[in-house]
Motif scaffolding. Structure first.
Motif, PDB file in Angstrom:
ATOM      1  N   MET A  50      23.974  16.051  35.720  1.00 36.63           N
ATOM      2  CA  MET A  50      23.588  17.091  36.684  1.00 36.63           C
ATOM      3  C   MET A  50      22.102  17.005  37.003  1.00 36.63           C
ATOM      4  O   MET A  50      21.698  17.156  38.160  1.00 36.63           O
ATOM      5  N   PHE A  51      21.275  16.743  35.997  1.00 35.54           N
ATOM      6  CA  PHE A  51      19.842  16.598  36.244  1.00 35.54           C
ATOM      7  C   PHE A  51      19.586  15.355  37.093  1.00 35.54           C
ATOM      8  O   PHE A  51      18.871  15.419  38.102  1.00 35.54           O
ATOM      9  N   ASP A  52      20.168  14.220  36.707  1.00 37.47           N
ATOM     10  CA  ASP A  52      19.912  12.956  37.413  1.00 37.47           C
ATOM     11  C   ASP A  52      20.381  12.988  38.862  1.00 37.47           C
ATOM     12  O   ASP A  52      19.787  12.340  39.720  1.00 37.47           O
ATOM     13  N   THR A  53      21.445  13.733  39.144  1.00 39.60           N
ATOM     14  CA  THR A  53      21.976  13.785  40.512  1.00 39.60           C
ATOM     15  C   THR A  53      21.461  14.985  41.303  1.00 39.60           C
ATOM     16  O   THR A  53      21.794  15.147  42.470  1.00 39.60           O
ATOM     17  N   GLY A  54      20.655  15.817  40.660  1.00 39.16           N
ATOM     18  CA  GLY A  54      20.147  17.018  41.316  1.00 39.16           C
ATOM     19  C   GLY A  54      19.034  16.731  42.313  1.00 39.16           C
ATOM     20  O   GLY A  54      18.397  15.671  42.281  1.00 39.16           O
ATOM     21  N   GLU A  55      18.819  17.707  43.175  1.00 36.18           N
ATOM     22  CA  GLU A  55      17.733  17.631  44.150  1.00 36.18           C
ATOM     23  C   GLU A  55      16.429  18.060  43.485  1.00 36.18           C
ATOM     24  O   GLU A  55      16.400  19.043  42.752  1.00 36.18           O
ATOM     25  N   PRO A  56      15.339  17.342  43.756  1.00 36.67           N
ATOM     26  CA  PRO A  56      14.053  17.782  43.196  1.00 36.67           C
ATOM     27  C   PRO A  56      13.547  19.034  43.922  1.00 36.67           C
ATOM     28  O   PRO A  56      13.828  19.244  45.096  1.00 36.67           O
ATOM     29  N   VAL A  57      12.824  19.850  43.182  1.00 37.90           N
ATOM     30  CA  VAL A  57      12.220  21.054  43.748  1.00 37.90           C
ATOM     31  C   VAL A  57      11.004  20.633  44.554  1.00 37.90           C
ATOM     32  O   VAL A  57      10.316  19.672  44.215  1.00 37.90           O
ATOM     33  N   ASN A  58      10.709  21.377  45.636  1.00 36.91           N
ATOM     34  CA  ASN A  58       9.561  21.010  46.463  1.00 36.91           C
ATOM     35  C   ASN A  58       8.243  21.178  45.706  1.00 36.91           C
ATOM     36  O   ASN A  58       8.159  21.927  44.736  1.00 36.91           O
ATOM     37  N   GLU A  59       7.216  20.487  46.161  1.00 34.94           N
ATOM     38  CA  GLU A  59       5.921  20.475  45.482  1.00 34.94           C
ATOM     39  C   GLU A  59       5.296  21.863  45.383  1.00 34.94           C
ATOM     40  O   GLU A  59       4.641  22.182  44.399  1.00 34.94           O
ATOM     41  N   LYS A  60       5.492  22.685  46.391  1.00 37.05           N
ATOM     42  CA  LYS A  60       4.926  24.037  46.388  1.00 37.05           C
ATOM     43  C   LYS A  60       5.472  24.850  45.212  1.00 37.05           C
ATOM     44  O   LYS A  60       4.733  25.561  44.534  1.00 37.05           O
ATOM     45  N   ALA A  61       6.773  24.735  44.958  1.00 33.67           N
ATOM     46  CA  ALA A  61       7.388  25.480  43.855  1.00 33.67           C
ATOM     47  C   ALA A  61       7.025  24.891  42.493  1.00 33.67           C
ATOM     48  O   ALA A  61       6.856  25.630  41.525  1.00 33.67           O
ATOM     49  N   LYS A  62       6.880  23.568  42.422  1.00 35.12           N
ATOM     50  CA  LYS A  62       6.590  22.912  41.144  1.00 35.12           C
ATOM     51  C   LYS A  62       5.326  23.436  40.487  1.00 35.12           C
ATOM     52  O   LYS A  62       5.239  23.506  39.268  1.00 35.12           O
ATOM     53  N   LYS A  63       4.340  23.799  41.293  1.00 34.45           N
ATOM     54  CA  LYS A  63       3.054  24.228  40.713  1.00 34.45           C
ATOM     55  C   LYS A  63       3.196  25.474  39.842  1.00 34.45           C
ATOM     56  O   LYS A  63       2.343  25.749  39.016  1.00 34.45           O
ATOM     57  N   PHE A  64       4.292  26.212  39.999  1.00 39.67           N
ATOM     58  CA  PHE A  64       4.506  27.425  39.215  1.00 39.67           C
ATOM     59  C   PHE A  64       5.079  27.153  37.825  1.00 39.67           C
ATOM     60  O   PHE A  64       4.941  27.985  36.941  1.00 39.67           O
ATOM     61  N   PHE A  65       5.758  26.019  37.621  1.00 42.84           N
ATOM     62  CA  PHE A  65       6.424  25.821  36.336  1.00 42.84           C
ATOM     63  C   PHE A  65       6.204  24.475  35.670  1.00 42.84           C
ATOM     64  O   PHE A  65       6.350  24.371  34.456  1.00 42.84           O
ATOM     65  N   VAL A  66       5.835  23.425  36.408  1.00 45.16           N
ATOM     66  CA  VAL A  66       5.624  22.120  35.777  1.00 45.16           C
ATOM     67  C   VAL A  66       4.423  22.209  34.838  1.00 45.16           C
ATOM     68  O   VAL A  66       3.387  22.776  35.183  1.00 45.16           O
TER      69      VAL A  66
END
Length: 161
Positions: free
Chosen positions: A68-84
């Motif tokens: 599920m992770f490997d086939t999932g869509e990546p989150v956009n860069e704007k959202a990533k800054k909140f949790f990565v």
């Protein structure tokens, strides 16, 4: 059989999040599920229950989460800054009549003060079947909104650890 415990996830850093969105499933509902890769290379979802034994580590469910992770869509860069690169500080679970409310995903409190959750299912036309990122004020407002419909939000670390 080994199990992954919620308490073991406290302090883990989020490396990446991917998701699956289905505009219409077999029940005519929208569906959304996210999968989180942690710094210990484990892949988890956003939990729905507060049992200490969060996930039984069988080859089947390990393969499922990886797929599920490997086939999932990546989150956009704007959202990533909140949790990565943020660490998991706590989980908050919803209760109705003193029983876990499985209709609500947990809120994951992050080291930067943001909260991560998701709305998994809803009828066509709803726009909030998605990943949800809340700041402290928005989280407090959501807790109050849930309280108004007799849903209590409880901290995992304050009640289980």
């Amino acid at each position: 059989m080994d199990t992954l415990k919620l308490s073991e996830l406290i302090g883990q850093e989020i490396l990446e999040l991917r998701y699956h969105y289905v505009p219409e499933n077999e029940y005519g509902m929208q569906a959304f599920h996210s999968y989180i890769k942690l710094s210990n290379d484990k892949i988890i979802d956003i939990p729905h229950f507060d049992r200490e034994d969060y996930l039984e580590l069988t080859q089947d469910n390990l393969n499922f989460f990886k797929t599920m992770f490997d086939t999932g869509e990546p989150v956009n860069e704007k959202a990533k800054k909140f949790f990565v690169e943020q660490k998991i500080v706590d989980f908050y679970f919803s209760y109705y009549n003193n029983e876990i409310d499985f209709d609500h995903s947990a809120f994951i409190k992050l080291s930067n003060g943001y909260y991560l959750t998701e709305n998994n299912f809803g009828p066509m036309g709803l726009t909030n079947i998605d990943l949800i990122i809340l700041d402290e004020k928005q989280f407090a407002e959501e807790v109050e909104r849930l309280k108004s419909v007799e849903v209590e939000v409880r901290s995992f670390t304050k009640t289980k650890i």
